[in-house]
Write a protein that holds these residues in place. Structure first.
Motif: not given
Length: 296
Positions: A1-12, A228-243
């Motif tokens: 799935m694509a990463l999505a922002s919460m900001t946007g605008f549209s008009r129809t 060690d925790r910082l390294v683990a958190h970086v890996a977890a964050a990268r996985a979420m961004l990829t997800e």
């Protein structure tokens, strides 16, 4: 799935029967999903089904959806209540004769309330149903466009967040390799401080005691666990961004954990070089946290 922002605008906008309609959707950050529909009087029947449609495609954000409806034709119907008109005319004529007053003009009577009604043309049930369907379809098109814009913004945010993670990773490695963390460096610094304190008073410090104190101090200022925790958190964050998908809340939690470990690292730092790394790390973590607030 694509990463999505919460900001946007549209008009129809579009045309259905005699009606011109236009949707305008605006989306900003929010802790949950809050969809607010502003509908013209008489079109409230659309609110419930449109909220269901939006809730199936969005998980977070404050969305304001405004509908404008303008009737394109100018057809009107004029109805004269002849019974009321005759009754009023008879009464006015009788009073005029009794008072010997001049007769009242017909146009004056037509202006009385209840005598003449002017109304806009009304849709048939079939026309109204067709217009409601067209307006609902227009909302879905506007929603799709809003989601597309949020996805585009999310892709750009993903690049920025990965850059911030690169910075956290670089500084974590720098802290890992910092020579001031080594027990030998701690022992040398401690010996220097003791020598300064005992200079001129003839006192000496037992080398074995100095070694023990250095080991105890090294244990207190060790940042191995934080790194060690910082390294683990970086890996977890990268996985979420990829997800991708609605991962904003989880990334926000990780940002708090990044901040916690960085604060501990700074408090344990026993050298200005390690403190400098910790302070720079805090700055990048804060940038990461601010950007995460925009992720759905």
């Amino acid at each position: 799935m694509a990463l999505a922002s919460m900001t946007g605008f549209s008009r129809t906008q579009g045309l259905s029967g005699a009606w011109n309609w236009a949707w305008e959707l605006k989306s900003v950050n929010g802790k949950g999903l809050d969809l607010r529909l502003r509908l013209p009087t008489g079109w409230d029947v659309l609110e419930a089904p449109l909220k269901v449609i939006a809730a199936k495609q969005l998980s977070r954000g404050n969305i304001n959806a405004n509908l404008t409806m303008t009737r394109g034709d100018s057809a009107v119907s004029v109805r004269v209540n002849e019974d009321v008109l005759r009754a009023v005319a008879a009464t006015v004529s009788r009073i005029a004769r009794e008072m010997e007053a001049p007769p009242v003009q017909l146009e004056s009577l037509l202006g009385l309330k209840g005598v003449m009604e002017i109304a806009e043309a009304e849709d048939t049930p079939e026309e109204l149903k067709a217009t409601e369907a067209a307006v609902a379809a227009g909302f879905e098109a506007a929603l799709d466009a809003l989601i597309a814009m949020r996805a585009s913004e999310g892709a750009a945010l993903g690049v920025v967040l990965n850059e911030r993670l690169d910075g956290i990773e670089r500084l974590t490695a720098a802290a890992e390799a910092n020579p001031a963390r080594q027990p030998e460096a701690i022992r040398a610094k401690l010996a220097e401080q003791i020598a300064t304190l005992t200079a001129g008073n003839g006192k000496t410090f037992d080398p074995d005691r100095l070694h023990q104190e250095a080991l105890m101090l090294a244990s207190k200022v060790d940042v191995r666990e934080e790194l060690d925790r910082l390294v683990a958190h970086v890996a977890a964050a990268r996985a979420m961004l990829t997800e991708g998908g609605p991962v904003g809340r989880r990334l926000d939690f990780l940002a708090q954990e990044f901040n916690r470990e960085t604060n501990t690292l700074c408090s344990k730092a026993n050298d200005v070089s390690l403190t400098a790394i910790g302070l720079e790390l805090k700055g990048i973590v804060e940038q990461f946290r601010e950007q995460v607030q925009n992720i759905e």
